[in-house]
Design a protein around this motif. Structure first.
Motif, PDB file in Angstrom:
ATOM      1  N   VAL A   1      10.223  20.271  66.241  1.00 34.43           N
ATOM      2  CA  VAL A   1      10.737  19.073  66.909  1.00 34.43           C
ATOM      3  C   VAL A   1      11.690  19.423  68.050  1.00 34.43           C
ATOM      4  CG1 VAL A   1      12.155  17.005  66.617  1.00 34.43           C
ATOM      5  CG2 VAL A   1      10.403  17.572  64.925  1.00 34.43           C
ATOM      6  N   ALA A   2      12.671  20.293  67.775  1.00 34.39           N
ATOM      7  CA  ALA A   2      13.662  20.645  68.802  1.00 34.39           C
ATOM      8  C   ALA A   2      13.019  21.269  70.037  1.00 34.39           C
ATOM      9  CB  ALA A   2      14.728  21.564  68.216  1.00 34.39           C
ATOM     10  N   PRO A   3      12.165  22.313  69.894  1.00 33.77           N
ATOM     11  CA  PRO A   3      11.542  22.876  71.097  1.00 33.77           C
ATOM     12  C   PRO A   3      10.597  21.902  71.797  1.00 33.77           C
ATOM     13  CG  PRO A   3      10.651  23.905  69.119  1.00 33.77           C
ATOM     14  CD  PRO A   3      11.845  23.107  68.704  1.00 33.77           C
ATOM     15  N   MET A   4       9.933  21.022  71.043  1.00 27.12           N
ATOM     16  CA  MET A   4       9.035  20.057  71.697  1.00 27.12           C
ATOM     17  C   MET A   4       9.826  19.045  72.514  1.00 27.12           C
ATOM     18  SD  MET A   4       5.787  19.341  69.126  1.00 27.12           S
ATOM     19  CE  MET A   4       6.738  18.848  67.689  1.00 27.12           C
ATOM     20  N   THR A   5      10.952  18.573  71.974  1.00 22.94           N
ATOM     21  CA  THR A   5      11.774  17.650  72.769  1.00 22.94           C
ATOM     22  C   THR A   5      12.394  18.371  73.970  1.00 22.94           C
ATOM     23  OG1 THR A   5      13.615  18.074  71.232  1.00 22.94           O
ATOM     24  CG2 THR A   5      12.293  16.103  70.849  1.00 22.94           C
ATOM     25  N   ALA A   6      12.664  19.681  73.809  1.00 18.04           N
ATOM     26  CA  ALA A   6      13.167  20.463  74.947  1.00 18.04           C
ATOM     27  C   ALA A   6      12.097  20.572  76.036  1.00 18.04           C
ATOM     28  CB  ALA A   6      13.591  21.853  74.480  1.00 18.04           C
ATOM     29  N   ILE A   7      10.850  20.743  75.621  1.00 21.96           N
ATOM     30  CA  ILE A   7       9.739  20.785  76.585  1.00 21.96           C
ATOM     31  C   ILE A   7       9.626  19.444  77.305  1.00 21.96           C
ATOM     32  CG2 ILE A   7       7.215  20.910  76.797  1.00 21.96           C
ATOM     33  CD1 ILE A   7       7.278  22.958  74.481  1.00 21.96           C
ATOM     34  N   VAL A   8       9.771  18.358  76.556  1.00 22.47           N
ATOM     35  CA  VAL A   8       9.720  17.023  77.161  1.00 22.47           C
ATOM     36  C   VAL A   8      10.830  16.866  78.194  1.00 22.47           C
ATOM     37  CG1 VAL A   8      10.006  14.553  76.725  1.00 22.47           C
ATOM     38  CG2 VAL A   8       8.652  15.953  75.146  1.00 22.47           C
ATOM     39  N   ALA A   9      12.040  17.323  77.828  1.00 23.60           N
ATOM     40  CA  ALA A   9      13.188  17.187  78.733  1.00 23.60           C
ATOM     41  C   ALA A   9      13.013  17.992  80.011  1.00 23.60           C
ATOM     42  CB  ALA A   9      14.463  17.619  78.012  1.00 23.60           C
ATOM     43  N   SER A  10      12.319  19.123  79.917  1.00 25.19           N
ATOM     44  CA  SER A  10      12.155  19.992  81.098  1.00 25.19           C
ATOM     45  C   SER A  10      10.921  19.639  81.939  1.00 25.19           C
ATOM     46  CB  SER A  10      12.044  21.457  80.648  1.00 25.19           C
ATOM     47  OG  SER A  10      10.888  21.647  79.856  1.00 25.19           O
ATOM     48  N   THR A  11      10.156  18.657  81.491  1.00 27.82           N
ATOM     49  CA  THR A  11       8.947  18.253  82.224  1.00 27.82           C
ATOM     50  C   THR A  11       9.255  17.017  83.060  1.00 27.82           C
ATOM     51  OG1 THR A  11       7.587  19.062  80.391  1.00 27.82           O
ATOM     52  CG2 THR A  11       6.509  17.637  82.006  1.00 27.82           C
ATOM     53  N   GLU A  12       9.105  17.143  84.384  1.00 32.20           N
ATOM     54  CA  GLU A  12       9.418  16.021  85.268  1.00 32.20           C
ATOM     55  C   GLU A  12       8.497  14.840  85.019  1.00 32.20           C
ATOM     56  OE1 GLU A  12       9.886  16.676  89.420  1.00 32.20           O
ATOM     57  OE2 GLU A  12      10.956  18.569  89.154  1.00 32.20           O
ATOM     58  N   ASP A  13       7.190  15.118  84.981  1.00 34.41           N
ATOM     59  CA  ASP A  13       6.212  14.068  84.708  1.00 34.41           C
ATOM     60  C   ASP A  13       6.014  13.973  83.191  1.00 34.41           C
ATOM     61  OD1 ASP A  13       4.163  12.276  84.598  1.00 34.41           O
ATOM     62  OD2 ASP A  13       2.661  13.540  85.578  1.00 34.41           O
ATOM     63  N   LYS A  14       6.639  12.983  82.569  1.00 29.79           N
ATOM     64  CA  LYS A  14       6.607  12.877  81.106  1.00 29.79           C
ATOM     65  C   LYS A  14       5.190  12.730  80.566  1.00 29.79           C
ATOM     66  CE  LYS A  14      11.037  13.128  81.000  1.00 29.79           C
ATOM     67  NZ  LYS A  14      11.646  14.438  80.705  1.00 29.79           N
TER      68      LYS A  14
END
Length: 462
Positions: free
Chosen positions: A88-101
């Motif tokens: 969960v934590a790394p996936m939400t981090a990936i979401v946060a670092s992706t400009e186009d959600k």
């Protein structure tokens, strides 16, 4: 020769009800990650329902792989597989670092596919660690699994939303307590089949009791579609980004470590100790299930520790019961309305049942430790330090706040850190020589010994 209880096929009704009990015990754990990640992305209610159904569907497929097995894939133990919370934590981090959600899920799916395939190839090597898991290590890890899961049950007991005005209210805690009491009374005063499905009956009773308090929401049932298939690549074709792949590979190592510990724990509970071949097959099922899951819009899968507690408590060891649970998961993925029936169970009711389930895991670990030779100083030290390391994320959640996010994926998992600590200490104390004295010379870590005081040790009284 009679079949081992693990290979026993129960009557259809008993198989179905006990399988459904496994689903009820792990449902919240499966749907939480997609709900959290979907909310971070900002998915619509329709897409969020789709993502949740996809995770249920892929959890069912992974459970089939683990319980029934094909070729050298699957531990063939009563293991439920589902979305691992470690991701969960790394996936939400990936979401946060992706400009186009809208591209976040394809990036996550691509990283999970690569991590799953690499884990599948590494399984035969990873399982060689079995010789470093003697009873003192497995007992410590099993105990930590139970201790680490108990805060989840306590969180459920308070309610689903920490920001809600009724979070931790007397009503929520009361529903959890009553559910716990019902389960205990059923376990104490009933016998046979009713006793074995006490948790399921407790969940049903708790849900009914919650209706007058307005804690039972039937909205998910009325709003859900009857049929819905998790169309492959619904959110787009997988994308492969190095940083995301590295972070999910770290999660895969954590997941494989926890799954190894879970297999050792379950092997002890069902009286079929997990050997090197079993662990390798189980890890192949975990990793292959994870690699296939994104094709149907699901996340990384691993064995669910909470269901080990259900096996320990009910004494039903048949892997076919858990396979039946996998069938229910697949059906829920194909029928959102069926999936929503389990969603009706209020979180506090799940919390009350969870206290019994997760506490049973810790109790199984203590039973294993009793057989581990705690009359030996080395083993007492291994247990003492490993437990301390393992409960850090529980008692001091911000202890590792200054570490990089990638490192925290491992450090914030008490099961993983405790397992690593126990294995390393076992190697140091029980494999790398004797350090100047035999392991049995001292029976308590604080008892004076020749190496510590410099004085000769008095002979033991006869």
């Amino acid at each position: 020769m009679a079949d081992h209880p693990v290979d026993e096929k129960l009557p259809a009704l008993k198989m179905a009800t006990t399988g459904l009990q496994h689903v009820a015990a792990m449902y919240a754990g499966v749907v939480a990650p997609p709900l959290i990640v979907g909310a971070a992305i900002g998915l619509t209610a329709t897409d969020l329902t789709f993502l949740t159904g996809a995770c249920l569907f892929t959890a069912g497929l992974a459970t089939f792989l683990q319980t029934l097995g094909i070729w050298k894939i699957g531990a063939r133990l009563p293991f439920v597989n589902g979305v691992t919370f470690a991701g969960v934590a790394p996936m939400t981090a990936i979401v946060a670092s992706t400009e186009d959600k809208s591209a976040a899920l394809p990036v996550i799916f691509g990283a999970v596919i690569v991590a799953g395939l690499l884990g599948f190839l590494a399984a035969p090597v990873f399982c060689k660690a079995i010789r470093f898991f003697p009873p003192v290590v497995t007992g410590t890890v099993i105990t930590l699994i139970g201790i680490s899961l108990l805060p989840v049950a306590f969180g459920w007991a308070q309610g689903p939303d920490p920001a809600a005005h009724d979070h931790g209210s007397a009503t929520n805690l009361g529903l959890a307590a009553v559910t716990l009491l019902i389960v205990l009374l059923l376990r104490r005063f009933t016998t046979g089949f009713v006793k074995q499905i006490a948790v399921l009956l407790g969940l049903v009773a708790g849900t009914l009791l919650a209706i007058p308090f307005g804690a039972t929401d039937f909205g998910p049932v009325t709003d859900a579609a009857v049929i819905g298939f998790p169309t492959p690549f619904h959110f787009g074709a997988p994308q492969f980004q190095l940083a995301a792949i590295i972070s999910m590979c770290v999660v895969m190592v954590v997941s494989m470590t926890e799954s190894t510990a879970d297999m050792l724990a379950l092997g002890e509970i069902v009286d079929r100790p997990a050997d090197e071949r079993t662990i390798a097959a189980g890890l192949r099922a975990d990793t292959l299930g994870s690699a296939v899951s994104p094709l149907f819009n699901g996340f990384m899968c691993s064995a669910f520790a909470q269901n080990i507690g259900l096996v320990a408590m009910t004494k039903i060891r048949s892997r076919y019961v858990v396979a039946a649970g996998g069938g229910f998961l697949v059906l829920m993925g194909l029928c959102p309305m069926a999936a929503s029936l389990i969603a009706v169970v209020p979180r506090p009711v799940l919390g009350g049942a969870g206290v019994v389930l997760f506490g049973s895991v810790a109790a199984s670990g203590i039973q294993a430790l009793v057989r581990a030779g705690l009359d030996q100083d080395n083993n007492v030290l291994i247990l003492a330090v490993s437990l301390a390391v393992g409960i850090i994320p529980i008692t001091a959640p911000e202890f590792y706040h200054a570490f990089p996010e990638t490192a925290r994926i491992v450090l914030d998992s008490g099961i993983s850190t405790g397992c690593v600590a126990a294995v390393l200490l076992n190697v140091v104390f029980n494999h790398l020589g004797r350090g100047g004295r035999e392991a049995h010379d001292v029976t308590h870590p604080m008892e004076a010994g020749e190496e510590l005081t410099g004085a000769p040790k008095a002979p033991a009284a006869s």
